[in-house]
Design a protein around this motif. Structure first.
Motif, PDB file in Angstrom:
ATOM      1  N   LEU A  52       0.824  -1.207   0.000  1.00 38.53           N
ATOM      2  CA  LEU A  52       0.000   0.000   0.000  1.00 38.53           C
ATOM      3  C   LEU A  52       0.859   1.259   0.000  1.00 38.53           C
ATOM      4  CD1 LEU A  52      -2.829   1.297   0.234  1.00 38.53           C
ATOM      5  CD2 LEU A  52      -2.580   1.100   2.714  1.00 38.53           C
ATOM      6  N   TYR A  53       1.932   1.227   0.763  1.00 34.32           N
ATOM      7  CA  TYR A  53       2.780   2.412   0.891  1.00 34.32           C
ATOM      8  C   TYR A  53       4.034   2.336   0.018  1.00 34.32           C
ATOM      9  CZ  TYR A  53      -0.296   3.382   4.758  1.00 34.32           C
ATOM     10  OH  TYR A  53      -1.408   3.635   5.508  1.00 34.32           O
ATOM     11  N   SER A  54       4.096   1.406  -0.916  1.00 36.80           N
ATOM     12  CA  SER A  54       5.262   1.314  -1.793  1.00 36.80           C
ATOM     13  C   SER A  54       5.067   2.222  -3.002  1.00 36.80           C
ATOM     14  CB  SER A  54       5.475  -0.131  -2.253  1.00 36.80           C
ATOM     15  OG  SER A  54       4.420  -0.551  -3.080  1.00 36.80           O
ATOM     16  N   GLY A  55       6.160   2.648  -3.562  1.00 34.96           N
ATOM     17  CA  GLY A  55       6.105   3.444  -4.778  1.00 34.96           C
ATOM     18  C   GLY A  55       5.595   4.860  -4.598  1.00 34.96           C
ATOM     19  N   LEU A  56       5.652   5.391  -3.391  1.00 33.29           N
ATOM     20  CA  LEU A  56       5.184   6.763  -3.169  1.00 33.29           C
ATOM     21  C   LEU A  56       6.178   7.752  -3.756  1.00 33.29           C
ATOM     22  CD1 LEU A  56       4.064   6.541   0.572  1.00 33.29           C
ATOM     23  CD2 LEU A  56       2.665   6.244  -1.476  1.00 33.29           C
ATOM     24  N   ASP A  57       5.659   8.818  -4.370  1.00 32.02           N
ATOM     25  CA  ASP A  57       6.565   9.869  -4.835  1.00 32.02           C
ATOM     26  C   ASP A  57       6.943  10.742  -3.631  1.00 32.02           C
ATOM     27  OD1 ASP A  57       4.514  11.768  -4.386  1.00 32.02           O
ATOM     28  OD2 ASP A  57       3.844  11.693  -6.467  1.00 32.02           O
ATOM     29  N   GLU A  58       7.777  11.728  -3.833  1.00 34.55           N
ATOM     30  CA  GLU A  58       8.288  12.546  -2.721  1.00 34.55           C
ATOM     31  C   GLU A  58       7.182  13.270  -1.969  1.00 34.55           C
ATOM     32  OE1 GLU A  58      11.257  12.663  -1.225  1.00 34.55           O
ATOM     33  OE2 GLU A  58      11.723  11.001  -2.576  1.00 34.55           O
ATOM     34  N   GLU A  59       6.222  13.827  -2.698  1.00 35.96           N
ATOM     35  CA  GLU A  59       5.118  14.538  -2.051  1.00 35.96           C
ATOM     36  C   GLU A  59       4.263  13.577  -1.212  1.00 35.96           C
ATOM     37  OE1 GLU A  59       1.237  17.280  -3.207  1.00 35.96           O
ATOM     38  OE2 GLU A  59       2.663  16.733  -4.770  1.00 35.96           O
ATOM     39  N   GLN A  60       3.964  12.404  -1.769  1.00 38.23           N
ATOM     40  CA  GLN A  60       3.195  11.403  -1.039  1.00 38.23           C
ATOM     41  C   GLN A  60       3.957  10.907   0.190  1.00 38.23           C
ATOM     42  OE1 GLN A  60       2.768   8.825  -4.397  1.00 38.23           O
ATOM     43  NE2 GLN A  60       0.630   9.430  -4.747  1.00 38.23           N
ATOM     44  N   MET A  61       5.270  10.726   0.037  1.00 40.34           N
ATOM     45  CA  MET A  61       6.100  10.275   1.161  1.00 40.34           C
ATOM     46  C   MET A  61       6.106  11.323   2.272  1.00 40.34           C
ATOM     47  SD  MET A  61       7.670   7.590   1.863  1.00 40.34           S
ATOM     48  CE  MET A  61       8.536   7.121   3.329  1.00 40.34           C
TER      49      MET A  61
END
Length: 84
Positions: A52-61
């Motif tokens: 679910l939390y994999s592949g987040l871009d910088e803003e999402q992270m």
């Protein structure tokens, strides 16, 4: 407590909640069946959170980290691996 309206008497009613909770839990375990593996379920949930939390871009992270810091999300669900 219940009352008998015709005589005005009160009657005590007791329910053993401990016994009812034990019965309820036994029914839940029986319904899960003999092949239920709680360890496998837990591992599956952990993998689901990782995905679910994999592949987040910088803003999402950054948003993820704010939510963890605010206590909205528990720590460790994505953590440093969230950007995988």
């Amino acid at each position: 407590m219940t009352s008998d309206e015709s005589t005005g008497h009160l009657y005590a009613m007791e329910i053993d909640l401990t016994r009812e909770e034990a019965r309820r839990r036994a029914e839940v375990v029986a319904a899960l069946g003999e092949h239920w593996d709680p360890h496998a379920v837990f591992e599956g949930e952990q993998e689901a959170y990782r995905l679910l939390y994999s592949g987040l871009d910088e803003e999402q992270m950054a948003t993820y980290r704010k939510l963890v810091a605010a206590g909205v999300l528990p720590p460790g669900e994505g953590g440093d691996r969230a950007a995988d």
